[in-house]
Design a protein around this motif. Structure first.
Motif, PDB file in Angstrom:
ATOM      1  N   ASN A   1      -6.483  -2.162   4.678  1.00 19.52           N
ATOM      2  CA  ASN A   1      -4.980  -3.389   4.232  1.00 19.52           C
ATOM      3  C   ASN A   1      -5.495  -4.668   5.169  1.00 19.52           C
ATOM      4  O   ASN A   1      -5.301  -5.873   4.792  1.00 19.52           O
TER       5      ASN A   1
ATOM      6  N   ASP B   1       0.781  -1.623  -0.302  1.00 20.93           N
ATOM      7  CA  ASP B   1      -0.203  -0.236   0.084  1.00 20.93           C
ATOM      8  C   ASP B   1       1.180   1.480  -0.191  1.00 20.93           C
ATOM      9  O   ASP B   1       1.361   1.631   1.001  1.00 20.93           O
TER      10      ASP B   1
ATOM     11  N   LYS C   1      -2.265  -2.258  -2.893  1.00 19.66           N
ATOM     12  CA  LYS C   1      -3.889  -1.859  -2.787  1.00 19.66           C
ATOM     13  C   LYS C   1      -3.365  -0.875  -2.201  1.00 19.66           C
ATOM     14  O   LYS C   1      -2.371  -0.271  -1.763  1.00 19.66           O
TER      15      LYS C   1
END
Length: 303
Positions: free
Chosen positions: A246, A154, A183
């Protein structure tokens, strides 16, 4: 074991309006929040970072322990803890300015090996920007991927910390062959300037893009695009919402037995729908309360 690698810091959150509003310290940092959220969801979790020996550093470790997170892989140092000063907009969204010079977390050194039983490693945020630690985390990412370990990324862009945007964008692309699950927020995607199809072609088995209150969408290698709406909630602030996503994704993938690049590719529409709805539900709970306070498993129910 899911290992979360990255910074732990203190968020200074305003308790009123205006530049001189009182600031309340809160435990934070994207990876830190992710580790706490995973622990609260009941996933066996370890944190891999470097923290200060100051009072803030001790408080950060206590927060991890309270969530059931293994801190045996955390390095320690005499340098101060990183501080992030938050600004909360009228819609609850948060922006940050950082105090990072000479702080403990950016001096992280890559460990010789991952904790025993590691099935996945998650990376992101400031830790992938601030040197010399950024290169150490990058080394760990590549090593984990080379060993066949599931990796999640992320980027969680903090533009104010990135002195050379083009160099960072090129570096981001160089990570993608080592990433199983990417993500990122819609804002991150716009800043990075790529598309899910381009990122998928470079390596990840799936890309999840969050769109705030509008929900989140997964893009898969086989060309599927599956959006799931957000959960309606009265937003107090959005601190930790993306980190909660997440954690919920990783916890859900572990529950589905899909913490491998191959298994991720094989997930169908029904599994992805369950997973994204679970993540949206978890993020909504975080947004409903002040600061990064991710939910416990008992608040979410089954995947």
């Amino acid at each position: 074991m899911i290992v979360v690698a990255g910074e732990a810091l203190i968020d200074l959150v305003p308790q009123g309006r205006g530049a001189l509003a009182g600031l309340k310290p809160a435990l934070g940092g994207g990876p830190y929040n992710t580790a706490v959220a995973l622990g609260r969801l009941g996933s066996p979790t370890a944190f891999c970072s470097r923290t200060s020996r100051d009072a803030f550093g001790e408080a950060l470790l206590d927060g991890l322990r309270e969530a059931g997170v293994d801190v045996s892989a955390v390095q320690r140092g005499p340098e101060p803890t990183t501080l992030a000063v938050a600004t909360i907009d009228t819609d609850g969204s948060a922006a940050y300015s950082f105090y990072v010079d000479g702080t403990a977390d950016r001096l992280f050194a890559a460990p010789a090996e991952l904790p025993a039983g590691t099935r996945a490693v998650s990376f992101g945020t400031c830790s992938l920007v601030l040197e010399p630690g950024a290169s150490a985390y990058e080394e760990l990412l590549r090593a984990a991927a080379a060993q066949g370990v599931f990796t999640a990324l992320d980027p969680n862009i903090r533009a104010g910390l990135i002195p050379d945007a083009d160099a960072y964008r090129a570096r981001f692309k160089s990570w993608l062959p080592s990433v199983s699950l990417l993500k990122l927020s819609q804002e991150d995607a716009l800043w990075l300037g790529g598309t899910p199809s381009e990122w998928l072609a470079a390596g990840p088995s799936a890309v999840v893009v969050t769109q705030g209150g509008d929900g989140l969408t997964v893009f898969t290698r086989d060309g599927a695009v599956l959006p799931v709406p957000g959960e309606k909630v009265d937003v107090v602030d959005t601190i930790g919402a993306g980190d909660t996503v997440n954690a919920a994704l990783l916890h859900g993938l572990a529950t589905l037995g899909a913490l491998s690049p191959q298994a991720l590719t094989g997930l169908g529409v029904e599994d992805w729908t369950r997973l994204l709805r679970f993540a949206a539900r978890a993020a909504a709970i975080t947004c409903s309360r002040a600061g990064a306070q991710p939910p416990y498993a008992s608040e979410l129910g089954e995947l």
